[in-house]
Structure formats: C-alpha cells, structure tokens
Design a protein around this motif. Structure first.
Motif, PDB file in Angstrom:
ATOM      1  N   VAL A 126      34.266  43.681  41.869  1.00  0.00           N
ATOM      2  CA  VAL A 126      33.128  43.698  42.792  1.00  0.00           C
ATOM      3  C   VAL A 126      32.647  45.128  43.000  1.00  0.00           C
ATOM      4  CG1 VAL A 126      32.418  43.266  45.175  1.00  0.00           C
ATOM      5  CG2 VAL A 126      33.788  41.568  43.944  1.00  0.00           C
ATOM      6  N   SER A 127      31.343  45.304  42.930  1.00  0.00           N
ATOM      7  CA  SER A 127      30.758  46.633  43.089  1.00  0.00           C
ATOM      8  C   SER A 127      30.651  47.010  44.559  1.00  0.00           C
ATOM      9  CB  SER A 127      29.365  46.648  42.454  1.00  0.00           C
ATOM     10  OG  SER A 127      28.674  47.825  42.796  1.00  0.00           O
ATOM     11  N   PRO A 128      30.812  48.296  44.886  1.00  0.00           N
ATOM     12  CA  PRO A 128      30.675  48.739  46.279  1.00  0.00           C
ATOM     13  C   PRO A 128      29.300  48.466  46.867  1.00  0.00           C
ATOM     14  CG  PRO A 128      31.699  50.445  44.936  1.00  0.00           C
ATOM     15  CD  PRO A 128      31.213  49.390  43.992  1.00  0.00           C
ATOM     16  N   GLU A 129      28.295  48.250  46.011  1.00  0.00           N
ATOM     17  CA  GLU A 129      26.953  47.990  46.526  1.00  0.00           C
ATOM     18  C   GLU A 129      26.858  46.630  47.232  1.00  0.00           C
ATOM     19  OE1 GLU A 129      25.018  46.179  42.405  1.00  0.00           O
ATOM     20  OE2 GLU A 129      24.308  48.090  43.200  1.00  0.00           O
ATOM     21  N   ILE A 138      35.294  50.508  47.466  1.00  0.00           N
ATOM     22  CA  ILE A 138      35.349  49.369  48.381  1.00  0.00           C
ATOM     23  C   ILE A 138      36.246  49.703  49.560  1.00  0.00           C
ATOM     24  CG2 ILE A 138      36.305  47.054  48.639  1.00  0.00           C
ATOM     25  CD1 ILE A 138      33.685  46.795  47.443  1.00  0.00           C
ATOM     26  N   VAL A 139      37.386  50.349  49.266  1.00  0.00           N
ATOM     27  CA  VAL A 139      38.293  50.789  50.328  1.00  0.00           C
ATOM     28  C   VAL A 139      37.567  51.708  51.298  1.00  0.00           C
ATOM     29  CG1 VAL A 139      40.285  52.267  50.790  1.00  0.00           C
ATOM     30  CG2 VAL A 139      40.433  50.495  49.053  1.00  0.00           C
ATOM     31  N   GLY A 140      36.675  52.551  50.768  1.00  0.00           N
ATOM     32  CA  GLY A 140      35.986  53.525  51.601  1.00  0.00           C
ATOM     33  C   GLY A 140      34.890  52.943  52.454  1.00  0.00           C
ATOM     34  N   VAL A 141      34.583  51.631  52.277  1.00  0.00           N
ATOM     35  CA  VAL A 141      33.520  51.018  53.072  1.00  0.00           C
ATOM     36  C   VAL A 141      33.864  51.038  54.553  1.00  0.00           C
ATOM     37  CG1 VAL A 141      32.363  48.825  53.570  1.00  0.00           C
ATOM     38  CG2 VAL A 141      32.623  49.580  51.214  1.00  0.00           C
ATOM     39  N   ILE A 193      31.293  36.401  52.761  1.00  0.00           N
ATOM     40  CA  ILE A 193      32.482  37.244  52.687  1.00  0.00           C
ATOM     41  C   ILE A 193      32.114  38.680  53.034  1.00  0.00           C
ATOM     42  CG2 ILE A 193      32.152  37.789  50.242  1.00  0.00           C
ATOM     43  CD1 ILE A 193      35.179  37.534  49.862  1.00  0.00           C
ATOM     44  N   ALA A 194      33.026  39.406  53.646  1.00  0.00           N
ATOM     45  CA  ALA A 194      32.820  40.811  54.011  1.00  0.00           C
ATOM     46  C   ALA A 194      33.532  41.710  52.999  1.00  0.00           C
ATOM     47  CB  ALA A 194      33.353  41.077  55.415  1.00  0.00           C
ATOM     48  N   PRO A 195      33.101  42.973  52.862  1.00  0.00           N
ATOM     49  CA  PRO A 195      33.785  43.890  51.937  1.00  0.00           C
ATOM     50  C   PRO A 195      35.274  44.022  52.248  1.00  0.00           C
ATOM     51  CG  PRO A 195      31.708  44.842  52.679  1.00  0.00           C
ATOM     52  CD  PRO A 195      31.919  43.606  53.500  1.00  0.00           C
TER      53      PRO A 195
END
Length: 410
Positions: A205-208, A252-255, A217-219
């Motif tokens: 899954v892309s961070p975008e 994704i972790v950084g979201v 679903i949430a990041p």
C-alpha cells in the motif's frame, strides 16, 4: 521507539491536538480518538462491535460510550432501522437525550420514500430513452440510496451488473485506486486466513492512501495488520526486505505519531536481527492484545497470529544451537520449564523443530543430520543418475544408427 510507547492518533489537520491522545496501547482503548479515524458506515459498525465485545467482558462504561457515539453518528444519516436497534441496546441508560426519537424516524422514512419514488421514475425514464450512461448513473443512485438505509443486499444487486464491466476495463487505473484495491485485497486475504498474502498486499500500500479510504480502513490499520501478518508468516529475510528496508512501509509508519504500527516496526526489527529481544517483543504484543481484540477485522485472527509469532520465535531461538538449556530458554521467554516443554513437544511433533528433549536434565538436543552419510548418499545418487543417463544416450544413439541404415537400404 521503546516497547512501552503508547499509540497515538493520526495527526490529520491538527497534529498538536491529537499527539497526546492514546488510541491503542497497554491502557484502555480511547474510543473517541479511535472512532475519529473513520467515517460513514464503518465508523458505526466498529463502534457497535466494540459495544458488543465490551458487553461480553462486562466493561459497561466502554460499552455505553461506544453506544452513545454510535447513536450520535447514526442520526447524521438515514438508517432508521439501525437507529431503533441502538436505542433498544441503550435501553434508557444514557438518559432522555439518547432515547427513541419517533419524529426523526418518521421524517427520515417519509423523505426516503419520496426519494425512492423519484429515483424509480428517473430510472424508468432512462430505460425508455435507452440512455446507457444515464441508466448506469440511475443504478448508482439506487445503490447509494440502499446503502444509506442499511440495505446492503439491495445495494449490491443494483450495482452488480456493472461490476464485471468495471473489472474488464482496459484503461489504466489511478494510483490511489490501485492502493485502495490493495487494501481491499489485504482484508480479503486476512479474512481467508492467508496471512502471508495479506501481509504482502498491506505492505504494498502506498503512503498516498492517507485518509482517502477511511470509510473502510485507516492507514494505522494497514500498518498494524501488515505488521502482525508479516511477523507471523515472514522469515527473517522477508522481514528485513519487506519491512525493515521497505521505504513504503516506513512512510506508512510515519503517517501517525508514536502509534501501534511504529512499535510493530521496531519490534519487527528486533525480531529480525536480535534473539535477545524476543521476550520484549512478545510482551509488547501481549499488552496490545486486549485492544486488538476490539478490531472488527482482526479479532478472529489475533490468537492465531500470536501463536504463530511465538512459535516462530521458539524455532529461531533453538535453530543455531546443538543443545539448549530449557531453564535458560524459559527465562528468556518468561515462562516455566514445564510450559516451555509442552510448547516444544508440539513443535517437534509437527516437525517444525528437529530435536529431542532430555526431560531429566532439562536440555533440548538438536537432531542434526549426519553430514558424512548425507554427502555419501548424495554422491551415490548422482553416480546412479549419471549411469542411467549415459545408458539412455547410448541406447538412443544405437536406435538412430540402425534406423538410419534401414532407411538407406529402402
């Protein structure tokens, strides 16, 4: 990130207001912050699921909080049947402000009847005029109508004729659409207990994605589901390449800020490169377990994933050694020798560990293959295969030779 770090909400538009609001951690779930990650029907469904689980665990305060928020969210929509159901569950325990609102139900139902009649007239007109695009939009409008009122079967029926056409389109999909499809595929694999496939889809899954799919679903979910499935199903090489060295997963972790998937990322790294952190990783996951059981998609899989993660840790711990002191291993995994013995017996019986247990001296002895005998057997097999191949080639050569002479005589 330390293992005891708490889990915090996605920053969104105002990071400062959410930074100090724990969502999932070793403490009780912050329902308000958790529900704020979602919109639409999934927000209501998750709240009602939490209420049901808390009811089973006699956590009345959390149950009523979830029902209160569900009540308020439902009144923003048009699903009067679900509203009546929630009012019945509340049963007057939240006061008169959260009781049955018959006037609102009648108004919404009356407005819904009028809208349905209008949609039917419009769709019939489109059919009469044979305007394909208008007919398609008419079915879309009907699907939205049924979805808003909780009639999911009818909503699917209205859109079903166009699903296969959408799947067969040859036009290039937008990146955000591909990302959403990967999320959906990950959820499907998770539900089917295909954890390795689920992990791969979530990690692609892309961070975008951002908050563009929070009606489903949430990041945070993507990273948590992907992290757990990866820990349960990936070997060390895959953990390193697909999590530790994966820039997409790091983004994704950084979201969010100091949230559960950040910790899962760190624990994956420890799990991957250092056996001395097995116990801290398992302890941290144990602290998260109660709140993960409140997740509508994950709850049926938590115990299975945890068992697989623990079994993999036990296997990796024993792998480098010829013998292992069970008392030391039990201390490393914070369990008893008797309990550890039962776990190891199961893994040995399943052929996941090649070893035997000395119950008297409390030592695990690895059953390493006899390398000298194995090498001899491999050489013998290679010689037999070579002899067979040579005989086959000689036979073929003779057949060709004789057939050639016979054809010349003719």
């Amino acid at each position: 990130m330390e293992p005891d770090d708490e889990i915090y909400a996605n920053g969104g538009a105002d990071v400062s207001t959410n930074r100090d609001r724990p969502i999932i951690g070793s403490e009780q779930l912050d329902i308000e912050a958790y529900a704020g990650l979602y919109t639409g029907r999934t927000k209501i469904t998750r709240l009602l699921f939490i209420a049901d689980r808390c009811g089973q665990n006699d956590n009345t305060a959390m149950k009523m909080e979830a029902l209160r928020m569900a009540y308020e969210e439902i009144k923003k929509g048009e699903n009067t049947q679900l509203f009546r159901d929630v009012v019945q569950r509340i049963d007057g325990r939240l006061g008169s402000d959260y009781g049955m609102d018959s006037a609102w139900c009648e108004m919404v139902d009356r407005r819904a009847d009028h809208r349905k009649e209008k949609l039917e007239n419009e769709l019939n007109a489109y059919r009469t005029n044979l305007i394909k695009e208008s007919i398609r939009m008419g079915y879309n409008d009907f699907g939205d109508y049924y979805y808003a009122h909780g009639s999911l079967a009818d909503a699917f029926k209205e859109l079903c004729p166009y699903v296969s056409k959408a799947e067969q389109t040859t036009e290039a999909l937008e990146p955000i659409t591909v990302t959403k499809l990967r999320c959906a595929a990950g959820l499907a694999h998770l539900e089917s207990k295909k954890y390795k496939l689920a992990a791969r889809k979530f990690l692609e899954v892309s961070p975008e994605l951002g908050n563009s799919y929070n009606e489903v679903i949430a990041p945070q979910d993507v990273a948590t589901y992907g992290g757990l499935c990866a820990l349960a199903s990936f070997d060390r090489t895959e953990l390193k390449s697909k999590i530790i060295d994966n820039p997409n997963f790091r983004n994704i972790v950084g979201v969010g800020t100091r949230i559960s998937h950040c910790a899962l990322y760190c624990e994956s790294k420890k799990f991957c490169v250092d056996t001395c952190h097995y116990a801290s990783c398992l302890d941290y996951l144990g602290n998260l377990k109660a709140n993960l059981m409140l997740d509508i998609h994950l709850h049926d899989h938590v115990q299975t994933l945890y068992d697989q993660i623990r079994n993999k840790a036990l296997i990796q711990y024993t792998h480098p050694f010829v013998s292992v002191d069970l008392q030391m291993m039990a201390n490393a995994f914070k369990t008893t020798v008797a309990g550890l013995g039962k776990e190891l017996e199961t893994l040995i019986a399943d052929n996941q560990i090649q070893a035997r247990i000395d119950s008297h001296n409390k030592i695990l002895y690895a059953r390493h293959a006899d390398q000298r005998n194995t090498t001899f057997q491999r050489v013998l097999q290679t010689g037999n295969e070579f002899d067979r191949d040579v005989r086959a080639m000689l036979l073929r050569a003779n057949l060709i030779k004789h057939e050639y002479k016979a054809s010349r005589k003719l």
